[in-house]
Design a protein around this motif. Structure first.
Motif, short mmCIF file in Angstrom:
data_model
loop_
_atom_site.label_atom_id
_atom_site.label_comp_id
_atom_site.label_asym_id
_atom_site.label_seq_id
_atom_site.Cartn_x
_atom_site.Cartn_y
_atom_site.Cartn_z
N ALA A 118 -0.02 2.52 1.33
CA ALA A 118 0.62 1.24 1.63
C ALA A 118 -0.26 0.08 1.18
O ALA A 118 0.24 -0.94 0.71
N GLN A 135 11.62 0.05 -0.88
CA GLN A 135 12.76 0.92 -0.63
C GLN A 135 12.96 1.91 -1.77
O GLN A 135 13.24 3.09 -1.54
N ASP A 171 0.03 -6.53 7.95
CA ASP A 171 -0.02 -7.44 9.10
C ASP A 171 -1.39 -7.44 9.76
O ASP A 171 -1.57 -8.02 10.83
N LYS A 229 7.11 -5.04 4.13
CA LYS A 229 6.80 -6.25 4.89
C LYS A 229 5.42 -6.80 4.55
O LYS A 229 5.07 -7.90 4.94
N HIS A 249 9.72 4.11 0.91
CA HIS A 249 8.84 3.69 2.01
C HIS A 249 9.20 2.26 2.42
O HIS A 249 8.41 1.34 2.25
N SER A 250 10.38 2.08 2.97
CA SER A 250 10.84 0.72 3.28
C SER A 250 9.90 -0.02 4.23
O SER A 250 9.80 -1.24 4.17
N PHE A 251 9.15 0.69 5.07
CA PHE A 251 8.22 0.03 6.00
C PHE A 251 7.08 -0.66 5.27
O PHE A 251 6.42 -1.52 5.83
N TRP A 252 6.81 -0.29 4.00
CA TRP A 252 5.79 -0.97 3.21
C TRP A 252 6.25 -2.37 2.81
O TRP A 252 5.45 -3.22 2.44
N LYS A 298 10.34 -5.94 -0.92
CA LYS A 298 11.12 -5.08 -0.03
C LYS A 298 11.95 -4.07 -0.83
O LYS A 298 11.99 -2.88 -0.51
#
Length: 183
Positions: free
Chosen positions: A173, A136, A148, A145, A140-143, A132
């Motif tokens: 990503a 950040q 999915d 996780k 690209h903080s959404f990367w 995480k």
């Protein structure tokens, strides 16, 4: 090449090593003037890779692991003579079956069947936190996780959005999730 199994060498107690069988083998290799690649194997062998052999993780590590998932590996080198003479020419650290980084290493007992793609395994709390932060830092903080849409143990690549032809693995990503640098 020989696997040096953690579940054999340090089976009974922390820092109590029994390398006698390996040392005997190394002496034979030396006498024959051969070279040896030693694979330091830290996973269990579940008897499902074409043979009936089963080598568990050390009992004491299972006890520690049940109390705390934060386990660290250390290396205490007592085989210098074999390195100095060139008898052991290479060491590989095996963190899973076939040299692959899979944890836990065998999942057949949980329903995996060949040729299932498996799953991303190394998402303990420390890796997730590090992942995480790294996402950040890249902006690209959404990367952070992880994917999915990578399927489950028995998925086939074309049945997932991540591994299918043209899937997310080939996007920025995806490269980030796989730990592959891409400019």
């Amino acid at each position: 090449m020989v696997d040096c199994w953690w579940g054999i060498v340090e089976a009974n107690q922390l820092l109590e090593y029994n390398r006698s069988g390996y040392k005997h083998l190394f002496h034979i290799i030396r006498q024959l003037k051969l070279k040896l690649q030693v694979v330091m194997t830290f996973h269990k062998c579940g008897g499902n890779v074409g043979h009936d052999m089963t080598i568990p993780l050390p009992n004491w590590i299972a006890e520690i692991g049940s109390a705390s998932p934060d386990i660290y590996f250390t290396d205490i080198e007592e085989l210098d003579e074999f390195f100095e003479e060139g008898v052991i020419s290479e060491i590989e650290v095996g963190l899973g079956p076939c040299g692959e980084l899979r944890y836990p290493s065998y999942r057949m007992e949980h329903g995996w069947r060949y040729p299932g793609i498996g799953e991303f395994q190394c998402y303990d709390r420390y890796l997730r936190k590090s992942f995480k932060i790294a996402a950040q830092e890249r902006g690209h903080s959404f990367w952070g996780k992880g994917p999915d849409n990578a399927g489950t143990y028995n998925s086939r690549p074309q049945g997932t959005g991540f591994f299918c032809d043209g899937g997310d693995y080939d996007a920025m990503a995806g490269f980030f999730s796989a730990g592959t640098p891409r400019c």
